[in-house]
Design an enzyme around this catalytic site. Structure first.
Site, PDB file in Angstrom:
ATOM      1  N   HIS A  33      22.095  20.905 -18.285  1.00  0.00           N
ATOM      2  CA  HIS A  33      21.596  20.208 -17.083  1.00  0.00           C
ATOM      3  C   HIS A  33      20.064  20.173 -17.045  1.00  0.00           C
ATOM      4  O   HIS A  33      19.449  20.341 -15.991  1.00  0.00           O
ATOM      5  CB  HIS A  33      22.141  20.846 -15.801  1.00  0.00           C
ATOM      6  CG  HIS A  33      23.636  20.761 -15.684  1.00  0.00           C
ATOM      7  ND1 HIS A  33      24.271  19.655 -15.189  1.00  0.00           N
ATOM      8  CD2 HIS A  33      24.607  21.644 -16.019  1.00  0.00           C
ATOM      9  CE1 HIS A  33      25.588  19.858 -15.215  1.00  0.00           C
ATOM     10  NE2 HIS A  33      25.818  21.052 -15.724  1.00  0.00           N
ATOM     11  N   ASN A  59      29.876  19.072  -9.992  1.00  0.00           N
ATOM     12  CA  ASN A  59      29.689  17.958 -10.922  1.00  0.00           C
ATOM     13  C   ASN A  59      30.195  16.671 -10.273  1.00  0.00           C
ATOM     14  O   ASN A  59      30.759  16.704  -9.178  1.00  0.00           O
ATOM     15  CB  ASN A  59      30.477  18.204 -12.220  1.00  0.00           C
ATOM     16  CG  ASN A  59      29.781  19.197 -13.150  1.00  0.00           C
ATOM     17  OD1 ASN A  59      28.548  19.257 -13.197  1.00  0.00           O
ATOM     18  ND2 ASN A  59      30.553  19.949 -13.880  1.00  0.00           N
TER      19      ASN A  59
END
Ligand code: NDP
Length: 481
Positions: free
Chosen positions: A53, A126
């Site tokens: 990420h 997510n």
């Protein structure tokens, strides 16, 4: 009046254009501290990027309650209809580094920090309701398959499909990744999911299990592989431009916040493990319940201070919300906070963007970045228990006990687990056009990988649905023709 330029110690600077040298052509002098300070600071302008990420886009916003769910939770953020809580959000891709192009096909991070009166609540989810694995033991192995090959220093389709082909529990998430949802046009065009199962605890100290959903009000929109390639050719910053530009123009994106609730006795009776991160709770059995609206309405003034060093961790939990036995959640409680201690520094929670907006008292001491000094509430109280008025525990916040049983062992997480039924349900609900894109996206991702490795994966696709396996085979043949 023009502000006076100074060193970081506040010493006025007479000249910020010319280094101090011995003669006009001469070497610089060691005593030119302002020169040394500028160079030294530049060397330290980067902190380690997140291992996963790394590329992200963030904004501030507000969460507003629209429906009463106080029978499920005493969390103050949900206390009454109309209540607003400030929050910050960071979207991200998973695999690419900080300079990666925004519009690549990938799972997107959907990390939220709510500044409640009882501390920060972080929901680090997510844009997908499930994940590639259910046992955290496999997380480093899985991530290595998504990152660069040690020798070629390139992403490796072979590593990805070799791992996925031997990990059928991953194919639910891979199905979402290769579907239209795997390449949303902008961060505003995707849902968010807390993904893990959490606990809700109400004022009577009763527990239910909960899943969180954030449904985009902007509608789903996606790029095909060809369109995303074209977009990336035009700009690598598609998401930053879209999110920043939209908020700057006063067009504030919104998500409907919803929950699913499962009682403890229902959890004992489901055919699947409700704490398995590769599974959803079917809506037909556990319908969505309206909670509120999340709106993003303020761009950060400084990307580094408010997005890059904003540290989200599922360990940040508030009274009324608790953890569940989900093994991957349990591991993230450790690993996220640990990543921030390494990446930002021991006292990373003291940075303004991470500080809670309520009083904070604890007995952690010293170490890098302890800018607030002693925070236990009294000068002489730097240990606990103490007789000097330092902060003390509040037993009324104790959660109801959770009965656990079983022999300590390493249980095969694939035993008795149906890894095919839920991806089959997803495959079957897609339209013919969506399925055609799913097959061709999957075939393209398999390009260049040996038949031996692909055949193993296709064996699992056949078990999801023969039509799915055959669809990928046909798309592969068309690609190779
Ligand atoms: P439902 O028909 O009630 O729900 C289907 C869900 O699938 C909707 O939430 C829809 O989202 C979502 N969806 C549609 N296309 C895609 C896609 N390409 N990728 C991911 N999600 C998509 O069925 P069930 O609840 O019984 O679930 C059936 C399957 O749907 C599951 O096995 C799972 O794969 C998938 N799913 C289920 C979710 C859940 O929490 N139950 C959540 C998301 C997906 P939207 O409403 O926004 O269009």
């Amino acid at each position: 009046m023009t502000k006076k330029l100074t060193t970081t110690a506040g010493n006025p600077i007479a000249d910020n254009q010319n280094s101090q040298t011995a003669g006009a052509r001469g070497p610089v002098l060691m005593q030119d501290y302002q020169l040394l300070e500028k160079l030294a600071h530049q060397n330290r302008e980067r902190i380690p990027e997140r291992v996963v990420h790394a590329k992200g886009w963030g904004a501030h916003g507000t969460f507003t309650v629209t429906h009463d769910i106080s029978k499920y939770t005493k969390a103050s953020i949900f206390a009454e209809i109309g209540k607003e809580t400030p929050m910050i959000c960071r979207f991200s891709t998973v695999a690419g580094e900080m300079g990666a192009a925004d519009n690549e096909r990938d799972v997107r991070g959907f990390a939220l920090k709510f500044y409640t009166e009882e501390g920060n609540w972080d929901l680090v989810g997510n844009n997908t309701p499930v994940f590639f694995l259910r046992d955290p033991y496999k997380f480093p192995d899985f991530i290595h398959t998504q990152k660069r090959h040690p020798k070629t220093n390139m992403r490796s389709g072979t590593a990805m499909w070799d791992y996925w082909g031997q990990s059928p529990e991953a194919l639910h998430q891979v199905t979402i990744l290769m579907s239209d949802r795997g390449c949303p046009k902008t961060p505003m065009n995707m849902n968010g999911y807390g993904s893990h199962t959490y606990a809700f605890i109400n004022a009577d100290n009763e527990r239910v299990w909960v899943k969180f959903h954030f449904k985009t009000q902007q509608g789903h929109a996606f790029y095909t592989n060809a369109e995303s390639n074209e977009k990336i050719g035009q700009t690598r910053e598609g998401y930053q431009e879209a999110l920043f530009g939209s908020i700057e123009a006063g067009d504030f994106p919104k998500w409907d916040v919803k929950i699913q609730i499962m009682t403890e006795s229902q959890a004992d009776a489901t055919a699947y493990n409700p704490f398995d991160l590769t599974k959803v709770w079917p809506h037909g059995d556990f319908p969505l319940i309206d909670v509120g609206v999340m709106e993003l309405n303020r761009n950060p003034e400084n990307y580094f201070a408010e997005v890059e060093t904003c540290a989200y961790s599922p360990s940040n939990i508030v009274p009324g919300i608790g953890f569940s036995p989900d093994k991957v959640l349990q591991s993230r409680i450790f690993s996220y906070a640990d990543a921030h201690r390494y990446r930002i520094g021991t006292h990373y929670e003291q940075l303004p963007v991470n500080q809670p907006k309520c009083p904070m008292n604890h007995y952690h001491k010293d170490g890098a970045m302890n800018v607030l000094g002693q925070v236990s509430g009294a000068t002489d109280a730097y240990y606990e228990p103490n007789s000097f008025g330092g902060a003390t525990e509040t037993p009324s916040y104790a959660e109801p006990s959770l009965p656990l049983s079983g022999d300590a062992d390493r249980y095969n997480h694939r035993d008795g687990n149906d890894d095919y039924g839920q991806p089959r349900a997803l495959h079957d609900l897609m339209s013919d056009e969506q399925r055609a894109r799913l097959y061709s996206n999957t075939a393209e991702a398999m390009h260049g990988v040996s038949d031996e490795i692909i055949d193993v994966a296709l064996g699992h696709y056949d078990q999801i649905s023969q039509a799915y396996g055959d669809g990928i085979r046909a798309a592969r043949a068309a690609l190779l023709a």
